[in-house]
Design an enzyme around this catalytic site. Structure first.
Site, PDB file in Angstrom:
ATOM      1  CG  ASP A 170      -1.969   0.557   1.371  1.00 54.59           C
ATOM      2  OD1 ASP A 170      -2.190   1.127   0.028  1.00 54.59           O
ATOM      3  OD2 ASP A 170      -2.307   1.598   2.525  1.00 54.59           O
ATOM      4  CG  HIS A 181      -0.860   1.585  -8.998  1.00 55.87           C
ATOM      5  ND1 HIS A 181      -1.217   1.285  -7.849  1.00 55.87           N
ATOM      6  CD2 HIS A 181      -2.135   3.107  -9.592  1.00 55.87           C
ATOM      7  CE1 HIS A 181      -1.810   2.151  -7.027  1.00 55.87           C
ATOM      8  NE2 HIS A 181      -2.627   2.948  -7.883  1.00 55.87           N
ATOM      9  CG  LEU A 201       8.164 -17.884  -3.691  1.00 59.07           C
ATOM     10  CD1 LEU A 201       8.270 -18.176  -1.163  1.00 59.07           C
ATOM     11  CD2 LEU A 201       8.299 -16.779  -3.749  1.00 59.07           C
TER      12      LEU A 201
HETATM   13  C1  IPE Z   1      -1.675   0.744  -3.096  1.00 58.10           C
HETATM   14  O1  IPE Z   1      -1.478   1.706  -3.622  1.00 58.10           O
HETATM   15  C2  IPE Z   1      -2.080  -0.386  -4.332  1.00 58.10           C
HETATM   16  C3  IPE Z   1      -3.509  -0.651  -4.619  1.00 58.10           C
HETATM   17  C4  IPE Z   1      -4.208  -0.529  -3.811  1.00 58.10           C
HETATM   18  C5  IPE Z   1      -3.665  -1.252  -5.970  1.00 58.10           C
HETATM   19  P1  IPE Z   1      -3.273   2.951  -2.825  1.00 58.10           P
HETATM   20  O2  IPE Z   1      -3.352   2.924  -4.597  1.00 58.10           O
HETATM   21  O3  IPE Z   1      -4.058   2.300  -2.488  1.00 58.10           O
HETATM   22  O4  IPE Z   1      -2.766   4.334  -2.575  1.00 58.10           O
HETATM   23  P2  IPE Z   1      -2.628   4.528  -1.618  1.00 58.10           P
HETATM   24  O5  IPE Z   1      -3.031   4.425  -0.397  1.00 58.10           O
HETATM   25  O6  IPE Z   1      -4.072   5.477  -2.157  1.00 58.10           O
HETATM   26  O7  IPE Z   1      -1.630   5.885  -1.299  1.00 58.10           O
HETATM   27  C1  IPE Z   2      -5.303  -2.474   0.079  1.00 56.55           C
HETATM   28  O1  IPE Z   2      -5.198  -1.001  -0.039  1.00 56.55           O
HETATM   29  C2  IPE Z   2      -5.161  -3.522  -1.325  1.00 56.55           C
HETATM   30  C3  IPE Z   2      -3.834  -3.842  -1.779  1.00 56.55           C
HETATM   31  C4  IPE Z   2      -2.906  -3.044  -1.431  1.00 56.55           C
HETATM   32  C5  IPE Z   2      -4.828  -3.874  -3.281  1.00 56.55           C
HETATM   33  P1  IPE Z   2      -6.115   0.069  -0.513  1.00 56.55           P
HETATM   34  O2  IPE Z   2      -5.592   1.180  -0.505  1.00 56.55           O
HETATM   35  O3  IPE Z   2      -6.982  -0.365  -1.316  1.00 56.55           O
HETATM   36  O4  IPE Z   2      -6.938   0.263   1.076  1.00 56.55           O
HETATM   37  P2  IPE Z   2      -7.624   0.446   1.728  1.00 56.55           P
HETATM   38  O5  IPE Z   2      -8.598   1.836   1.023  1.00 56.55           O
HETATM   39  O6  IPE Z   2      -6.574   1.721   2.682  1.00 56.55           O
HETATM   40  O7  IPE Z   2      -8.102   0.365   3.926  1.00 56.55           O
HETATM   41 MG    MG Z   3      -3.724   2.185  -0.050  1.00 57.54          MG
END
Ligand code: IPE
Ligand code: IPE
Ligand code: MG
Length: 256
Positions: free
Chosen positions: A14, A31, A125
């Site tokens: 995240d 991403h 793995l």
């Molecule tokens: C995690 O990074 C990747 C996905 C959830 C696909 P985020 O896109 O949630 O990035 P933040 O949390 O908004 O910074």
């Molecule tokens: C969790 O991250 C999902 C992934 C990393 C793919 P999110 O950014 O979607 O989660 P929330 O919204 O902070 O809970």
């Molecule tokens: Mg996120």
């Protein structure tokens, strides 16, 4: 490291969007940069002799994001599959995607299926991508699958475990979440029952292989008790001892 207690690591990758915003870039840049790190983490997992690595890449709830962002996430998955295919095959990695793929583009489904089929017998793995994945959905589907095969029967914990999307990965030993939030976000709800948890403020694109290695080593030093006092090595032995004690209690006179 071969007898390490941490065998299955799961990661909530995240913080990509915020990482990009801090650098005045569009979220998708985060991403793209974050996806580059995955190969390093896979390599380190092999190095650490882990049995399984499960990566949260796209949740059922992430379908609520802008369509342009969703498309980038799908294209990054395809890019990863193309780029890493040879390495995955050469390294005996068992690759799998868990989640509901019914709404995925046809071409993506075919690429996933083909790599899954080619690696199904691999002994290295167990690399699993949670994509289109939700923990509650997985549990409900596991129960439904069981009842389809066993109408009228009562389901046990073992039955449920055996009907999960990837039953062979087993329980998670260590969950790492990057990005500074302290929540599970519907990830592997069943498998996390006794996992060690590690939360770091570092956002996923800035996370490193070295940090990953340190977290796994540090966690290997933690004492896991599984509800016992000391020296209980896993959940199975804890359940076994608990059952034995319950029987003994029942045998004791005056206990009701
Ligand atoms: C995690 O990074 C990747 C996905 C959830 C696909 P985020 O896109 O949630 O990035 P933040 O949390 O908004 O910074
Ligand atoms: C969790 O991250 C999902 C992934 C990393 C793919 P999110 O950014 O979607 O989660 P929330 O919204 O902070 O809970
Ligand atoms: Mg996120």
């Amino acid at each position: 490291m071969s007898d390490s207690a941490i065998k299955h690591v799961a990661i909530i990758m995240d913080g990509n969007g915020r990482w990009a915003a801090e650098r005045s870039h569009n979220r998708v840049w985060g991403h793209i940069r974050g996806s580059r790190l995955i190969s390093d983490i896979v390599e380190e997992s092999e190095e650490l002799n882990l049995s399984a690595l499960t990566l949260f890449a796209f949740s059922t709830e992430n379908w609520s994001r802008p369509i342009g962002e969703i498309k980038v996430l799908f294209s990054l998955l395809k890019k990863y599959l193309k780029k890493e295919r040879d390495r995955i095959l050469a390294n005996d990695i068992r690759f799998k995607v868990i989640g509901d793929s019914s709404q995925f583009p046809e071409e993506t489904i075919e690429m996933i299926k083909s790599l899954e089929n080619e690696t199904v017998g691999n002994k290295g793995l167990k690399l699993t991508f949670a994509f289109g994945y939700g923990g509650r959905q997985e549990i409900v589907e596991a129960a439904n699958l069981f009842y389809e095969k066993n109408p009228g029967k009562k389901i046990t914990e073992q039955d449920l475990s055996e009907n999960l999307f990837a039953s062979d990965i087993g329980d998670v030993d260590l969950l790492i979440r990057t990005g500074g939030d302290y929540r599970i976000s519907n990830f592997l709800l069943w498998q996390l029952a006794y996992a060690e948890l590690y939360f770091t403020d570092v956002k996923w694109p800035s996370f490193t292989r070295g940090e990953f290695k340190n977290i796994v080593s540090q966690t290997n030093e933690r004492e896991r008790r599984f509800g016992g006092i000391t020296g209980q090595r896993d959940l199975k032995s804890s359940v076994f001892l608990a059952q034995d004690n319950k029987k003994k209690m029942n045998l004791q006179q005056g206990y009701k």
